[in-house]
Write a protein that holds these residues in place. Sequence first.
Motif, mmCIF file in Angstrom:
data_model
loop_
_atom_site.group_PDB
_atom_site.id
_atom_site.type_symbol
_atom_site.label_atom_id
_atom_site.label_comp_id
_atom_site.label_asym_id
_atom_site.label_seq_id
_atom_site.Cartn_x
_atom_site.Cartn_y
_atom_site.Cartn_z
ATOM 1 N N ASP A 4 0.822 -1.205 0.000
ATOM 2 C CA ASP A 4 0.000 0.000 0.000
ATOM 3 C C ASP A 4 0.856 1.256 0.000
ATOM 4 O O ASP A 4 0.506 2.281 -0.589
ATOM 5 C CB ASP A 4 -0.954 0.004 1.197
ATOM 6 C CG ASP A 4 -0.212 -0.146 2.526
ATOM 7 O OD1 ASP A 4 0.990 -0.478 2.494
ATOM 8 O OD2 ASP A 4 -0.841 0.076 3.566
ATOM 9 N N ALA A 7 1.922 1.847 -3.543
ATOM 10 C CA ALA A 7 0.842 2.389 -4.356
ATOM 11 C C ALA A 7 0.579 3.856 -4.038
ATOM 12 O O ALA A 7 0.162 4.619 -4.899
ATOM 13 C CB ALA A 7 -0.437 1.570 -4.127
ATOM 14 N N ARG A 13 7.266 4.519 -8.319
ATOM 15 C CA ARG A 13 6.964 3.622 -9.428
ATOM 16 C C ARG A 13 7.976 3.732 -10.552
ATOM 17 O O ARG A 13 7.979 2.941 -11.477
ATOM 18 C CB ARG A 13 5.557 3.922 -9.959
ATOM 19 C CG ARG A 13 4.444 3.616 -8.971
ATOM 20 C CD ARG A 13 3.127 4.185 -9.441
ATOM 21 N NE ARG A 13 2.799 3.670 -10.768
ATOM 22 C CZ ARG A 13 1.892 4.240 -11.551
ATOM 23 N NH1 ARG A 13 1.267 5.331 -11.155
ATOM 24 N NH2 ARG A 13 1.622 3.725 -12.740
ATOM 25 N N ARG A 108 -0.374 -8.031 -8.414
ATOM 26 C CA ARG A 108 -0.594 -6.596 -8.596
ATOM 27 C C ARG A 108 -0.154 -5.828 -7.353
ATOM 28 O O ARG A 108 -0.428 -6.237 -6.223
ATOM 29 C CB ARG A 108 -2.059 -6.296 -8.898
ATOM 30 C CG ARG A 108 -2.524 -6.837 -10.238
ATOM 31 C CD ARG A 108 -3.810 -6.179 -10.684
ATOM 32 N NE ARG A 108 -3.624 -4.776 -11.065
ATOM 33 C CZ ARG A 108 -3.189 -4.374 -12.251
ATOM 34 N NH1 ARG A 108 -2.871 -5.275 -13.187
ATOM 35 N NH2 ARG A 108 -3.065 -3.099 -12.531
ATOM 36 N N GLY A 110 -0.649 -1.924 -6.354
ATOM 37 C CA GLY A 110 -1.283 -0.702 -6.813
ATOM 38 C C GLY A 110 -1.940 -0.934 -8.164
ATOM 39 O O GLY A 110 -2.730 -1.863 -8.348
ATOM 40 N N ASP A 111 -1.597 -0.110 -9.133
ATOM 41 C CA ASP A 111 -2.181 -0.211 -10.476
ATOM 42 C C ASP A 111 -1.333 -1.040 -11.432
ATOM 43 O O ASP A 111 -1.706 -1.196 -12.602
ATOM 44 C CB ASP A 111 -2.361 1.197 -11.079
ATOM 45 C CG ASP A 111 -3.352 2.036 -10.288
ATOM 46 O OD1 ASP A 111 -4.262 1.443 -9.688
ATOM 47 O OD2 ASP A 111 -3.184 3.272 -10.265
ATOM 48 N N GLU A 112 -0.192 -1.556 -10.952
ATOM 49 C CA GLU A 112 0.740 -2.232 -11.845
ATOM 50 C C GLU A 112 0.764 -3.745 -11.611
ATOM 51 O O GLU A 112 0.599 -4.223 -10.496
ATOM 52 C CB GLU A 112 2.156 -1.677 -11.658
ATOM 53 C CG GLU A 112 2.267 -0.168 -11.829
ATOM 54 C CD GLU A 112 2.062 0.287 -13.263
ATOM 55 O OE1 GLU A 112 1.832 -0.576 -14.135
ATOM 56 O OE2 GLU A 112 2.122 1.502 -13.504
ATOM 57 N N SER A 113 0.984 -4.483 -12.704
ATOM 58 C CA SER A 113 1.142 -5.925 -12.628
ATOM 59 C C SER A 113 2.635 -6.252 -12.608
ATOM 60 O O SER A 113 3.377 -5.848 -13.505
ATOM 61 C CB SER A 113 0.468 -6.590 -13.827
ATOM 62 O OG SER A 113 0.645 -7.991 -13.785
#
Length: 266
Positions: A4, A7, A13, A108, A110-113
């Motif tokens: 978390d 994210a 990132r 996953r 956050g929004d990324e794989s």
Amino acid sequence: MPADRIAMRPWLRWLPTGMPVHRALVTDLMWLHRNMPTVSQVKTFDLRELSAARSGCPRRISWAVTFLRAYALASVEFPSLRRTYMSWPWPHFYEHPEAVGNLVVSRRIGDESWLFFAPIAGAEKFSLDRQQGLLERYQTGPVEEVFKNQVRLAHYPHFIRRLLWWLRFNFSHRKRIKRLGTFALTTVAGQGVVILDPRAPVTSTLTYGPLNDAGQCDVTVTYDHRVMDGKEVAEILCATERIMQTRIVREFHELSQRHQPQIKAA
């Protein structure tokens, strides 16, 4: 670093070079693979009986674990599957005492794989049930716990990551096996897709496609030609199919018998 927190901080990132951090580990492994002369071979496996035994088993066992178990058992018969080419301080082979399968797991953050690498040691010794439990932990456990070292490494600066990988890859055969395994297994068969040329910095990489209506699937082994030749890999593919058609079928029947009393009691 907890998922978390990753994210919540967008600046984490991206690496200073502009490389998205969730692609750092894959980029590093392709860098390690760059000088590895690999060749691929494919065989169509007949898995009708195994598919039926697996479908009738109350305990869900993934195809990935099923292939991992069979390939690890093949490594008992073919020690080359446990050998690794070491180039430093001089070219030589190292043979590990047991198989260490490295499964590619997508998670996953956050929004990324992210792609992570889940080692399962001693797959030739332990049951399908136990290995499935390990895989489920990798798939559902807190990312910051089960892949703690990989998440941390991905956030290191580029030159530090490459230095650490080079040291692990060349100086210590045991650390290399611990991080990368004796073989890798990757697949997207669940999406109905076949990987034609799987690549990883290990002696061999196993992948398989979806089963057709006849219970058949294409199985590919990409291997380091410095360690193995095509004839031996063909024998390994035949042996893996034979193991899946015999021993693994028996193990599914035994697993079904163990779980039947639990179902009746419930």
